[in-house]
Scaffold this motif. Structure first.
Motif, PDB file in Angstrom:
ATOM      1  N   LYS A   1       0.994   5.627  -2.803  1.00  0.00           N
ATOM      2  CA  LYS A   1       1.316   7.108  -3.270  1.00  0.00           C
ATOM      3  C   LYS A   1       0.013   7.639  -4.056  1.00  0.00           C
ATOM      4  O   LYS A   1      -0.097   8.829  -4.307  1.00  0.00           O
ATOM      5  CB  LYS A   1       2.379   6.994  -4.127  1.00  0.00           C
ATOM      6  CG  LYS A   1       3.608   6.516  -3.718  1.00  0.00           C
ATOM      7  CD  LYS A   1       4.642   6.494  -4.598  1.00  0.00           C
ATOM      8  CE  LYS A   1       6.183   6.417  -4.166  1.00  0.00           C
ATOM      9  NZ  LYS A   1       7.200   6.402  -5.370  1.00  0.00           N
ATOM     10  N   ALA A   2      -1.156   6.898  -4.344  1.00  0.00           N
ATOM     11  CA  ALA A   2      -2.231   7.341  -5.058  1.00  0.00           C
ATOM     12  C   ALA A   2      -3.131   7.881  -3.900  1.00  0.00           C
ATOM     13  O   ALA A   2      -3.885   9.021  -4.353  1.00  0.00           O
ATOM     14  CB  ALA A   2      -3.092   6.265  -5.632  1.00  0.00           C
TER      15      ALA A   2
ATOM     16  N   ILE B   1      -9.963   5.450  -2.171  1.00  0.00           N
ATOM     17  CA  ILE B   1      -9.102   5.840  -0.920  1.00  0.00           C
ATOM     18  C   ILE B   1      -9.213   4.614   0.045  1.00  0.00           C
ATOM     19  O   ILE B   1      -8.477   3.865   0.615  1.00  0.00           O
ATOM     20  CB  ILE B   1      -9.322   7.055  -0.342  1.00  0.00           C
ATOM     21  CG1 ILE B   1      -8.915   8.138  -1.231  1.00  0.00           C
ATOM     22  CG2 ILE B   1      -8.573   7.185   0.885  1.00  0.00           C
ATOM     23  CD1 ILE B   1      -9.415   9.539  -1.090  1.00  0.00           C
TER      24      ILE B   1
ATOM     25  N   ALA C   1      -3.237   9.039  -9.961  1.00  0.00           N
ATOM     26  CA  ALA C   1      -3.521   8.023  -8.936  1.00  0.00           C
ATOM     27  C   ALA C   1      -3.784   6.848  -9.686  1.00  0.00           C
ATOM     28  O   ALA C   1      -3.320   5.516  -8.943  1.00  0.00           O
ATOM     29  CB  ALA C   1      -4.771   8.530  -7.994  1.00  0.00           C
ATOM     30  N   GLU C   2      -4.584   6.871 -10.738  1.00  0.00           N
ATOM     31  CA  GLU C   2      -4.665   5.445 -11.259  1.00  0.00           C
ATOM     32  C   GLU C   2      -3.369   4.645 -11.739  1.00  0.00           C
ATOM     33  O   GLU C   2      -3.264   3.837 -11.922  1.00  0.00           O
ATOM     34  CB  GLU C   2      -5.537   5.577 -12.566  1.00  0.00           C
ATOM     35  CG  GLU C   2      -6.963   5.671 -12.138  1.00  0.00           C
ATOM     36  CD  GLU C   2      -7.619   4.585 -11.379  1.00  0.00           C
ATOM     37  OE1 GLU C   2      -7.193   3.340 -11.925  1.00  0.00           O
ATOM     38  OE2 GLU C   2      -8.262   4.549 -10.163  1.00  0.00           O
TER      39      GLU C   2
ATOM     40  N   TYR D   1      -0.299   5.191 -10.558  1.00  0.00           N
ATOM     41  CA  TYR D   1       0.279   4.619  -9.411  1.00  0.00           C
ATOM     42  C   TYR D   1      -0.252   3.355  -8.935  1.00  0.00           C
ATOM     43  O   TYR D   1       0.622   2.506  -8.661  1.00  0.00           O
ATOM     44  CB  TYR D   1       0.142   5.780  -7.997  1.00  0.00           C
ATOM     45  CG  TYR D   1       1.063   7.010  -8.150  1.00  0.00           C
ATOM     46  CD1 TYR D   1       2.428   6.671  -8.290  1.00  0.00           C
ATOM     47  CD2 TYR D   1       0.759   8.155  -7.903  1.00  0.00           C
ATOM     48  CE1 TYR D   1       3.447   7.895  -8.160  1.00  0.00           C
ATOM     49  CE2 TYR D   1       1.289   9.151  -7.903  1.00  0.00           C
ATOM     50  CZ  TYR D   1       3.014   8.812  -7.938  1.00  0.00           C
ATOM     51  OH  TYR D   1       3.721  10.066  -7.976  1.00  0.00           O
TER      52      TYR D   1
ATOM     53  N   ASP E   1      -3.542  11.991  -4.059  1.00  0.00           N
ATOM     54  CA  ASP E   1      -4.011  12.427  -5.134  1.00  0.00           C
ATOM     55  C   ASP E   1      -5.467  12.292  -5.013  1.00  0.00           C
ATOM     56  O   ASP E   1      -6.368  13.264  -5.596  1.00  0.00           O
ATOM     57  CB  ASP E   1      -3.304  11.878  -6.300  1.00  0.00           C
ATOM     58  CG  ASP E   1      -2.229  12.436  -7.043  1.00  0.00           C
ATOM     59  OD1 ASP E   1      -1.750  13.834  -6.559  1.00  0.00           O
ATOM     60  OD2 ASP E   1      -1.345  11.949  -7.479  1.00  0.00           O
ATOM     61  N   LEU E   2      -5.932  11.163  -4.680  1.00  0.00           N
ATOM     62  CA  LEU E   2      -7.289  10.760  -4.713  1.00  0.00           C
ATOM     63  C   LEU E   2      -8.021  11.697  -3.474  1.00  0.00           C
ATOM     64  O   LEU E   2      -9.254  12.267  -3.587  1.00  0.00           O
ATOM     65  CB  LEU E   2      -7.727   9.387  -4.100  1.00  0.00           C
ATOM     66  CG  LEU E   2      -7.297   8.690  -5.237  1.00  0.00           C
ATOM     67  CD1 LEU E   2      -7.152   7.014  -4.852  1.00  0.00           C
ATOM     68  CD2 LEU E   2      -8.366   8.609  -6.557  1.00  0.00           C
TER      69      LEU E   2
ATOM     70  N   ARG F   1      -5.072  14.585 -11.001  1.00  0.00           N
ATOM     71  CA  ARG F   1      -4.757  14.070  -9.760  1.00  0.00           C
ATOM     72  C   ARG F   1      -5.320  12.673 -10.107  1.00  0.00           C
ATOM     73  O   ARG F   1      -4.437  11.698  -9.769  1.00  0.00           O
ATOM     74  CB  ARG F   1      -5.443  14.604  -8.674  1.00  0.00           C
ATOM     75  CG  ARG F   1      -4.374  16.053  -8.716  1.00  0.00           C
ATOM     76  CD  ARG F   1      -4.726  16.513  -7.059  1.00  0.00           C
ATOM     77  NE  ARG F   1      -3.727  17.780  -7.033  1.00  0.00           N
ATOM     78  CZ  ARG F   1      -2.478  17.750  -6.582  1.00  0.00           C
ATOM     79  NH1 ARG F   1      -1.854  16.266  -6.350  1.00  0.00           N
ATOM     80  NH2 ARG F   1      -1.645  18.506  -6.442  1.00  0.00           N
ATOM     81  N   GLU F   2      -6.489  12.261 -10.490  1.00  0.00           N
ATOM     82  CA  GLU F   2      -6.916  11.115 -10.620  1.00  0.00           C
ATOM     83  C   GLU F   2      -6.121  10.039 -11.562  1.00  0.00           C
ATOM     84  O   GLU F   2      -6.248   8.718 -11.364  1.00  0.00           O
ATOM     85  CB  GLU F   2      -8.696  11.120 -11.069  1.00  0.00           C
ATOM     86  CG  GLU F   2      -9.399  11.638  -9.747  1.00  0.00           C
ATOM     87  CD  GLU F   2     -10.974  11.968 -10.196  1.00  0.00           C
ATOM     88  OE1 GLU F   2     -11.284  11.970 -11.528  1.00  0.00           O
ATOM     89  OE2 GLU F   2     -11.635  11.808  -9.392  1.00  0.00           O
TER      90      GLU F   2
END
Length: 503
Positions: free
Chosen positions: A206-207, A228, A195-196, A198, A210-211, A191-192
């Motif tokens: 959009k990240a 965040i 996020a990176e 995105y 996930d964060l 997920r991280e």
């Protein structure tokens, strides 16, 4: 302390009886313990079936306290933990079940499922292979083989996603990570990584989801909270930014980056909150000054300049500073053509400037982007009525005053024009007739605009002196000049012989 052997030697012939009594006593104790554990398990099972998870959990705790090696108690408690969303606690109990009863395939299969969701692929594979080696049922064997295929596929996708990220092919990385996270939904690392990806693709919004998930999945994940908070700040949401950075500081009050960011966001937030309070109090000039200070305070994030200008546009419009409002609102709309607030505020300023067609255009544009906004619909109808009205008789134009003119200004303008256009000033018959009509219009305008109720109707697009719009027929102002003979523009009413005296 007397030893058991000494006692037996002394008691002699009474030994058989004592042994029987001891056996009965021991059996009774053991049966009592087992019965109590079984009772707790049964109660917990019923409560679990009824959905009373907390109560069920307490009974399974009691069962385990009564028998720390009861694998069934651990298994049922794991079931409750899963229902409560506590996967880590569930895995711990399932591991204890497997430790106590290695051939318990249901527990091993369930633990494999959870490990797969967490992205612990090697451990998950070990569990699914363990199921296949423990003579499972046909159903369990089929499930284990299916999960092994999923695990292998996830391994390959993870390797490909990491490679794509390293070569900065973020779009491909996101596509692959989407597939991985359909299976490994609790994998914080993946997920991280998404996020990176995105963020690097220019889609920081959009990240955030996930964060947020990663912040929950990993203990003390200050880095996730910090990211965040900075994303929210860059997006212009200072309130959410402040909330998230506080979560970071709860975990580590000495976190250098979080503390520095916290001071920055708190200062900006204080200014904005203060400005909004001034707007609520209708202190628009002071609110404008506050938002001008916001623009000076934050120069590196353009969204705050735009938001500040949007609110200044609103303040100027509400304060009836029409020219300035139109200019500032236009600046905002050049950056954000779909900004409904700026469109509404500029339309209001246009109305005050009697630029009805421009106001209608702004309201129609705003309606396209917010078609359920009742205020826009009502304002659009009002602007259309005012345009139609302006094509007939406009009392503001007759007196030459603005729509926001005070009563004193209206009376002053009326007196000046009444003196100028009084028919007695004109000798030529044609000019006299023209003056008569003009004088009647001036008197009508004064009557409407100095009466709060009539002016309110007129401002809403209805002419209170228009016979066509009145249910009861005509109005006193629809009369000839003769009926106005003796009218005094300088009095509040009553008969008066109007004469001019010239030096």
């Amino acid at each position: 302390m007397v030893s058991p052997r000494s006692c037996l030697h002394k008691l002699g012939s009474t030994l058989p009886l004592l042994l029987v009594l001891w056996d009965l006593h021991y059996e009774g104790v053991q049966c009592g313990i087992n019965a109590e554990v079984e009772k707790q398990l049964e109660l917990g099972k019923k409560l679990l079936a009824a959905g009373q998870l907390a109560d069920a959990l307490s009974h399974f705790h009691a069962a385990i306290e009564g028998d720390a090696d009861n694998y069934l108690a651990y298994y049922r408690r794991a079931t409750v933990y899963l229902a409560m969303g506590k996967s880590k606690a569930a895995i711990h109990d399932l591991s204890r079940v497997v430790e106590l009863k290695q051939d318990f395939t249901s527990a091993r299969l369930q633990r494999g499922h959870l490990l797969l969701k967490q992205g612990k692929l090697d451990e998950a594979v070990e569990d699914f292979e363990g199921v296949l080696l423990s003579k499972p049922s046909d159903k369990e064997e089929g499930e284990a083989r299916a999960q092994l295929l999923k695990s292998d596929e996830a391994r390959q996708l993870r390797s490909q996603a990491q490679s794509a990220f390293l070569r900065k092919d973020y779009y491909t990385a996101i596509t692959l990570l989407d597939k991985i996270l359909e299976v490994c939904v609790w994998d914080a690392d993946m997920r991280e990584l998404r996020a990176e990806s995105y963020i690097n693709e220019g889609e920081p919004g959009k990240a955030i989801s996930d964060l947020k998930a990663a912040a929950k999945l990993k203990s003390d994940n200050t880095e996730a909270f910090y990211k965040i908070s900075t994303i929210y700040y860059e997006l212009g949401d200072h309130e959410m930014s402040l909330s998230e950075v506080r979560e970071c500081l709860k975990l580590d009050q000495d976190h250098k980056e979080c503390f520095s960011h916290y001071k920055r966001v708190k200062k900006l937030n204080k200014q904005i909150v203060s400005a909004e309070e001034l707007i609520q109090e209708r202190r628009y000039q002071e609110a404008t000054e506050k938002y001008e200070a916001v623009m000076k305070l934050e120069t590196n994030v353009p969204i705050y300049t735009t938001r500040a200008k949007e609110r200044i546009c609103h303040c100027l419009s509400m304060n009836q500073q029409t020219t300035e409002a139109i200019n500032v609102c236009t600046e905002v709309l050049q950056l954000e053509p779909e900004n409904v607030n700026a469109l509404k505020d500029r339309a209001e300023a246009y109305l005050l400037e009697e630029m009805y067609e421009e106001a209608i255009q702004d309201y129609e544009t705003a309606k396209q982007y917010s078609d359920n906004d009742q205020q826009i619909l009502e304002s659009l109808e009002k602007a259309q009525r005012m345009l139609k009205q302006s094509q007939k008789r406009d009392y503001y134009k007759i007196l030459g005053v603005k729509r926001n003119a005070r009563k004193q200004e209206i009376i002053k303008a009326y007196r000046k024009l009444a003196m100028q256009w009084h028919p007695d000033n004109f000798q030529n018959e044609e000019e006299k007739k023209k003056a008569e009509k003009k004088f009647i219009d001036i008197a009508a305008a004064k009557e409407v605009l100095t009466d709060p109720e009539m002016r309110s109707k007129f401002d809403a697009g209805e002419d209170p002196l228009d016979a066509e719009s009145q249910q009861g027929g005509g109005h006193p102002f629809h009369r000839s000049w003769n009926s106005w003979q003796g009218f005094d523009p300088f009095s509040s009413g009553g008969p008066f012989q109007f004469k001019f005296h010239f030096n």
